[in-house]
Every structure is written in C-alpha cells, then in structure tokens.
Design a protein around this motif. Structure first.
Motif, PDB file in Angstrom:
ATOM      1  N   ASP A 114       0.876  -1.155   0.260  1.00 19.08           N
ATOM      2  CA  ASP A 114       0.084   0.002   0.111  1.00 19.08           C
ATOM      3  C   ASP A 114       1.019   1.347   0.118  1.00 19.08           C
ATOM      4  OD1 ASP A 114      -2.544  -1.117  -0.089  1.00 19.08           O
ATOM      5  OD2 ASP A 114      -2.517  -1.239   2.273  1.00 19.08           O
ATOM      6  N   GLY A 149       2.369   6.309  -2.026  1.00 23.12           N
ATOM      7  CA  GLY A 149       1.294   5.374  -1.949  1.00 23.12           C
ATOM      8  C   GLY A 149       1.220   4.573  -3.263  1.00 23.12           C
ATOM      9  N   GLU A 173      -5.003   3.092  -3.723  1.00 26.37           N
ATOM     10  CA  GLU A 173      -6.000   4.415  -3.296  1.00 26.37           C
ATOM     11  C   GLU A 173      -5.884   4.699  -2.064  1.00 26.37           C
ATOM     12  OE1 GLU A 173     -10.637   5.941  -3.594  1.00 26.37           O
ATOM     13  OE2 GLU A 173     -10.122   4.140  -4.782  1.00 26.37           O
ATOM     14  N   HIS A 174      -6.075   3.698  -1.179  1.00 20.73           N
ATOM     15  CA  HIS A 174      -5.872   3.805   0.410  1.00 20.73           C
ATOM     16  C   HIS A 174      -4.534   4.368   0.583  1.00 20.73           C
ATOM     17  CE1 HIS A 174      -5.242   2.040   4.362  1.00 20.73           C
ATOM     18  NE2 HIS A 174      -6.397   2.625   4.631  1.00 20.73           N
ATOM     19  N   VAL A 215      -2.235   6.022  -1.023  1.00 23.32           N
ATOM     20  CA  VAL A 215      -2.087   7.379  -1.669  1.00 23.32           C
ATOM     21  C   VAL A 215      -2.436   8.365  -0.414  1.00 23.32           C
ATOM     22  CG1 VAL A 215      -2.598   9.072  -3.295  1.00 23.32           C
ATOM     23  CG2 VAL A 215      -1.784   6.829  -3.950  1.00 23.32           C
ATOM     24  N   LYS A 216      -3.902   8.050  -0.151  1.00 24.61           N
ATOM     25  CA  LYS A 216      -4.581   8.753   1.006  1.00 24.61           C
ATOM     26  C   LYS A 216      -3.692   8.945   2.061  1.00 24.61           C
ATOM     27  CE  LYS A 216      -9.186   8.346  -0.741  1.00 24.61           C
ATOM     28  NZ  LYS A 216     -10.604   7.843  -0.495  1.00 24.61           N
ATOM     29  N   ASN A 217      -3.097   7.707   2.861  1.00 22.99           N
ATOM     30  CA  ASN A 217      -2.308   7.786   3.915  1.00 22.99           C
ATOM     31  C   ASN A 217      -1.213   8.349   3.727  1.00 22.99           C
ATOM     32  OD1 ASN A 217      -4.112   6.410   5.865  1.00 22.99           O
ATOM     33  ND2 ASN A 217      -3.470   4.377   5.350  1.00 22.99           N
ATOM     34  N   GLU A 260      -0.331  10.797   1.853  1.00 22.62           N
ATOM     35  CA  GLU A 260      -0.610  12.296   2.035  1.00 22.62           C
ATOM     36  C   GLU A 260      -0.754  12.640   3.150  1.00 22.62           C
ATOM     37  OE1 GLU A 260      -3.853  13.132  -0.705  1.00 22.62           O
ATOM     38  OE2 GLU A 260      -2.943  12.647  -2.292  1.00 22.62           O
ATOM     39  N   ALA A 261      -1.388  12.105   4.288  1.00 24.85           N
ATOM     40  CA  ALA A 261      -1.637  12.341   5.704  1.00 24.85           C
ATOM     41  C   ALA A 261      -0.288  12.320   6.355  1.00 24.85           C
ATOM     42  CB  ALA A 261      -2.595  11.313   6.303  1.00 24.85           C
TER      43      ALA A 261
END
Length: 72
Positions: free
Chosen positions: A15, A27, A30-31, A33-35, A37-38
């Motif tokens: 991931d 990432g 999709e999951h 990439v979001k994590n 960024e955070a």
C-alpha cells in the motif's frame, strides 16, 4: 550509501512505502495514496521514519562492518 525502505503491505499488496532516499511516503493503492498524503504532512510520523536510517541501519551496518574487519 545506505537506503532504508519500509513497506506497508495489506493482503499481499504493498500500500505504502517509505524510502529514505526520497524522504517521503509513496502510496501505491487508493488507500495508500490517501495515507501517504496524511503521513507526509505529519512531522512526527515523517521524522520517526527518517530517523530509522540513523537509529537502525547505520548502527547495525557499523556493527556488521566491525565484525567483518575483526575476522580478517
């Protein structure tokens, strides 16, 4: 040089990866990439990963290198 890579895998799919050469999380889903960024915007998480190169990799490399030299 030494490169530290920390991969986060879920259900056999990578991931997210932190790479010390890049200095950031990347990432791959999709999951992920979001994590990524955070986590990249969280100085505490980012700093902890960046510190692993010094804390773990270079420390252990020095130990292994010394052990090799002692045997030659």
């Amino acid at each position: 040089g030494i490169e530290f890579i920390h991969s986060y895998v879920f259900n056999k799919v990578e991931d997210i990866r932190f790479n010390s050469t890049v200095g950031r999380f990347v990432g791959y889903t999709e999951h992920g990439v979001k994590n990524a960024e955070a986590w990249n915007s969280d100085a505490g998480i980012l700093g902890q990963e960046q510190g692993e190169l010094e804390r773990v990799c270079k420390h252990n490399a020095d130990l292994h290198y010394s052990a090799i030299l002692d045997k030659t």
